[in-house]
Design a protein around this motif. Sequence first.
Motif, PDB file in Angstrom:
ATOM      1  N   PHE A 156      93.114  17.344  68.285  1.00  0.00           N
ATOM      2  CA  PHE A 156      92.684  17.902  66.745  1.00  0.00           C
ATOM      3  C   PHE A 156      93.907  17.391  65.800  1.00  0.00           C
ATOM      4  CE2 PHE A 156      93.032  21.483  63.712  1.00  0.00           C
ATOM      5  CZ  PHE A 156      91.677  21.216  63.081  1.00  0.00           C
ATOM      6  N   ASN A 157      95.141  17.505  66.207  1.00  0.00           N
ATOM      7  CA  ASN A 157      96.161  17.123  65.075  1.00  0.00           C
ATOM      8  C   ASN A 157      95.971  15.829  64.777  1.00  0.00           C
ATOM      9  OD1 ASN A 157      97.469  19.500  65.159  1.00  0.00           O
ATOM     10  ND2 ASN A 157      98.830  19.199  66.492  1.00  0.00           N
ATOM     11  N   ILE A 158      95.652  14.921  65.699  1.00  0.00           N
ATOM     12  CA  ILE A 158      95.344  13.355  65.694  1.00  0.00           C
ATOM     13  C   ILE A 158      94.205  13.152  64.792  1.00  0.00           C
ATOM     14  CG2 ILE A 158      94.729  11.157  66.610  1.00  0.00           C
ATOM     15  CD1 ILE A 158      96.543  12.068  69.054  1.00  0.00           C
ATOM     16  N   TRP A 159      92.998  13.932  65.021  1.00  0.00           N
ATOM     17  CA  TRP A 159      91.808  13.765  64.275  1.00  0.00           C
ATOM     18  C   TRP A 159      92.091  14.343  62.656  1.00  0.00           C
ATOM     19  CZ3 TRP A 159      88.843  17.593  62.048  1.00  0.00           C
ATOM     20  CH2 TRP A 159      87.777  17.270  61.455  1.00  0.00           C
ATOM     21  N   ASN A 160      92.758  15.324  62.661  1.00  0.00           N
ATOM     22  CA  ASN A 160      93.317  15.924  61.424  1.00  0.00           C
ATOM     23  C   ASN A 160      94.187  14.872  60.471  1.00  0.00           C
ATOM     24  OD1 ASN A 160      92.961  17.996  59.496  1.00  0.00           O
ATOM     25  ND2 ASN A 160      95.013  18.626  59.977  1.00  0.00           N
ATOM     26  N   THR A 161      94.955  14.426  61.083  1.00  0.00           N
ATOM     27  CA  THR A 161      95.855  13.419  60.507  1.00  0.00           C
ATOM     28  C   THR A 161      95.177  12.321  59.864  1.00  0.00           C
ATOM     29  OG1 THR A 161      97.718  13.868  61.818  1.00  0.00           O
ATOM     30  CG2 THR A 161      97.850  11.660  60.627  1.00  0.00           C
ATOM     31  N   THR A 165      94.319  11.253  55.710  1.00  0.00           N
ATOM     32  CA  THR A 165      94.662  10.045  55.353  1.00  0.00           C
ATOM     33  C   THR A 165      93.578   9.310  54.422  1.00  0.00           C
ATOM     34  OG1 THR A 165      93.749   8.683  56.819  1.00  0.00           O
ATOM     35  CG2 THR A 165      96.066   9.220  57.025  1.00  0.00           C
ATOM     36  N   THR A 166      92.292   9.866  54.378  1.00  0.00           N
ATOM     37  CA  THR A 166      91.077   9.335  53.783  1.00  0.00           C
ATOM     38  C   THR A 166      91.299  10.407  52.316  1.00  0.00           C
ATOM     39  OG1 THR A 166      89.783  10.901  55.134  1.00  0.00           O
ATOM     40  CG2 THR A 166      90.000   8.483  55.731  1.00  0.00           C
ATOM     41  N   LYS A 172     101.775   8.322  53.230  1.00  0.00           N
ATOM     42  CA  LYS A 172     102.030   7.621  54.753  1.00  0.00           C
ATOM     43  C   LYS A 172     102.081   8.477  55.600  1.00  0.00           C
ATOM     44  CE  LYS A 172     105.221   4.776  56.969  1.00  0.00           C
ATOM     45  NZ  LYS A 172     106.653   3.854  56.924  1.00  0.00           N
ATOM     46  N   MET A 173     101.153   8.531  56.515  1.00  0.00           N
ATOM     47  CA  MET A 173     101.276   9.764  57.593  1.00  0.00           C
ATOM     48  C   MET A 173     101.330   8.918  58.838  1.00  0.00           C
ATOM     49  SD  MET A 173      98.227  12.611  56.463  1.00  0.00           S
ATOM     50  CE  MET A 173      98.560  13.439  55.002  1.00  0.00           C
ATOM     51  N   CYS A 174     102.154   9.571  60.023  1.00  0.00           N
ATOM     52  CA  CYS A 174     102.263   8.962  61.109  1.00  0.00           C
ATOM     53  C   CYS A 174     101.778   9.965  62.412  1.00  0.00           C
ATOM     54  CB  CYS A 174     103.868   8.708  61.294  1.00  0.00           C
ATOM     55  SG  CYS A 174     104.280   7.404  60.078  1.00  0.00           S
ATOM     56  N   ILE A 175     101.515   9.297  63.567  1.00  0.00           N
ATOM     57  CA  ILE A 175     101.087  10.090  64.649  1.00  0.00           C
ATOM     58  C   ILE A 175     102.429   9.612  65.704  1.00  0.00           C
ATOM     59  CG2 ILE A 175      99.475  10.411  66.460  1.00  0.00           C
ATOM     60  CD1 ILE A 175      97.537   9.358  64.522  1.00  0.00           C
ATOM     61  N   ASP A 176     103.044  10.584  65.834  1.00  0.00           N
ATOM     62  CA  ASP A 176     104.156  10.404  66.787  1.00  0.00           C
ATOM     63  C   ASP A 176     103.889  10.782  68.169  1.00  0.00           C
ATOM     64  OD1 ASP A 176     106.722   9.822  68.225  1.00  0.00           O
ATOM     65  OD2 ASP A 176     107.822  10.259  66.146  1.00  0.00           O
ATOM     66  N   LEU A 201      92.567   3.171  65.256  1.00  0.00           N
ATOM     67  CA  LEU A 201      92.390   4.197  66.118  1.00  0.00           C
ATOM     68  C   LEU A 201      91.523   5.305  65.234  1.00  0.00           C
ATOM     69  CD1 LEU A 201      93.444   5.913  68.606  1.00  0.00           C
ATOM     70  CD2 LEU A 201      95.378   6.623  66.914  1.00  0.00           C
ATOM     71  N   CYS A 202      91.640   5.441  64.089  1.00  0.00           N
ATOM     72  CA  CYS A 202      90.969   6.661  63.533  1.00  0.00           C
ATOM     73  C   CYS A 202      89.387   6.346  63.561  1.00  0.00           C
ATOM     74  CB  CYS A 202      91.516   6.663  62.012  1.00  0.00           C
ATOM     75  SG  CYS A 202      93.044   7.505  61.973  1.00  0.00           S
ATOM     76  N   LYS A 203      89.029   4.988  63.327  1.00  0.00           N
ATOM     77  CA  LYS A 203      87.723   4.598  63.245  1.00  0.00           C
ATOM     78  C   LYS A 203      87.123   4.195  64.856  1.00  0.00           C
ATOM     79  CE  LYS A 203      88.173   2.229  58.953  1.00  0.00           C
ATOM     80  NZ  LYS A 203      88.297   1.059  58.395  1.00  0.00           N
ATOM     81  N   SER A 204      87.704   4.480  65.779  1.00  0.00           N
ATOM     82  CA  SER A 204      87.303   3.878  67.076  1.00  0.00           C
ATOM     83  C   SER A 204      86.388   5.102  67.825  1.00  0.00           C
ATOM     84  CB  SER A 204      88.562   3.634  67.977  1.00  0.00           C
ATOM     85  OG  SER A 204      89.219   4.984  68.206  1.00  0.00           O
ATOM     86  N   SER A 205      85.504   5.047  68.544  1.00  0.00           N
ATOM     87  CA  SER A 205      85.030   5.868  68.982  1.00  0.00           C
ATOM     88  C   SER A 205      85.491   6.484  70.369  1.00  0.00           C
ATOM     89  CB  SER A 205      83.397   5.038  69.744  1.00  0.00           C
ATOM     90  OG  SER A 205      83.881   3.998  70.774  1.00  0.00           O
ATOM     91  N   GLU A 206      86.814   5.906  70.925  1.00  0.00           N
ATOM     92  CA  GLU A 206      87.354   6.383  71.841  1.00  0.00           C
ATOM     93  C   GLU A 206      87.981   7.765  71.557  1.00  0.00           C
ATOM     94  OE1 GLU A 206      87.821   3.361  70.959  1.00  0.00           O
ATOM     95  OE2 GLU A 206      87.535   2.014  72.612  1.00  0.00           O
ATOM     96  N   LEU A 207      88.470   7.753  70.301  1.00  0.00           N
ATOM     97  CA  LEU A 207      89.283   9.018  69.771  1.00  0.00           C
ATOM     98  C   LEU A 207      88.230  10.253  69.670  1.00  0.00           C
ATOM     99  CD1 LEU A 207      91.742  10.382  68.708  1.00  0.00           C
ATOM    100  CD2 LEU A 207      91.319   9.678  66.591  1.00  0.00           C
ATOM    101  N   ASP A 208      87.078   9.788  69.181  1.00  0.00           N
ATOM    102  CA  ASP A 208      86.223  10.895  68.794  1.00  0.00           C
ATOM    103  C   ASP A 208      85.603  11.339  70.036  1.00  0.00           C
ATOM    104  OD1 ASP A 208      84.431  12.437  66.675  1.00  0.00           O
ATOM    105  OD2 ASP A 208      82.768  11.191  67.899  1.00  0.00           O
ATOM    106  N   LEU A 209      85.287  10.329  71.083  1.00  0.00           N
ATOM    107  CA  LEU A 209      84.733  10.883  72.367  1.00  0.00           C
ATOM    108  C   LEU A 209      85.564  11.522  73.206  1.00  0.00           C
ATOM    109  CD1 LEU A 209      82.441  10.382  74.284  1.00  0.00           C
ATOM    110  CD2 LEU A 209      83.106   8.248  75.290  1.00  0.00           C
ATOM    111  N   THR A 210      86.649  11.062  73.291  1.00  0.00           N
ATOM    112  CA  THR A 210      87.934  11.905  74.258  1.00  0.00           C
ATOM    113  C   THR A 210      88.152  13.269  73.549  1.00  0.00           C
ATOM    114  OG1 THR A 210      89.032   9.600  74.594  1.00  0.00           O
ATOM    115  CG2 THR A 210      90.351  11.656  75.101  1.00  0.00           C
TER     116      THR A 210
END
Length: 254
Positions: A156-161, A165-166, A172-176, A201-210
């Motif tokens: 959720f934090n990654i998706w929120n980041t 950005t949009t 500048k935002m980072c995922i560490d 990564l943000c546009k990938s289907s892997e992030l949303d599906l996982t």
Amino acid sequence: MEENMDEGQTQKGCSECCIKCLSGIPYASLIATVLLYAGVALFCGCGHEALSGTITILQNYFEVARSPVDALDVFTMIDILKYVIYGVAAAFFVYGILLMVEGFFTTGAIRDLYGDFKITTCGRCVSAWFIMLTYIFMLAWLGVTAFSSLPVFMYFNIWNTCQNTTVLEGTKMCIDLRQFGIVTISEEKKLCSDVEKFQDLCKSSELDLTFHLFVCALAGAGAAVIAMVASVSVLVRNYSRLVAQSLGKYSTRF
């Protein structure tokens, strides 16, 4: 006329037999078992695929590699969790059958079908043992539910980041990965919004599906907790009926 009477008695006998058979089904135990199977299947299936998706994301976007030596890295932990999922699926498949059998043999309708029988001390001990074991499993599933919420929080934090950005263009935002404890402090595995892989990564289907698979796994663990609570309630009720029946009182089905 006699033939009509015989047919009517036969139909009545079949109807009474069907009603008696249906009355022997412990519906509360059946519902709890079905809910348990559904929750465990959802947790194991979605959890396994979500872990596989996590490996893909770590390797393709964060360039995290497996350790060349037998070290306890994130990939080894994911492999261990997969084996744990296999064990949970097999164990609770068997345990669900045992719970259903226990529900059938402790229902009071069995006495109506097979006549009066004496509830032995061994039978009461088995029922008490099932209550204790199911209660322990309920606490274990509570822990699994709490543990399953951690990857949901992380994704959720990654998706929120990615969403921020949009909205906040030029920021500048980072995922560490270090903030989630996936890699050690000495390893710098992060993606920032000015890097192309971050946008991929943000546009990938892997992030949303996982992310959604982990949410479904969390829901499955919650369903298993509800099933365990229902099972404990059913077992306690049946146990009290068994004790009452051993004292010569009537036992009803639950």
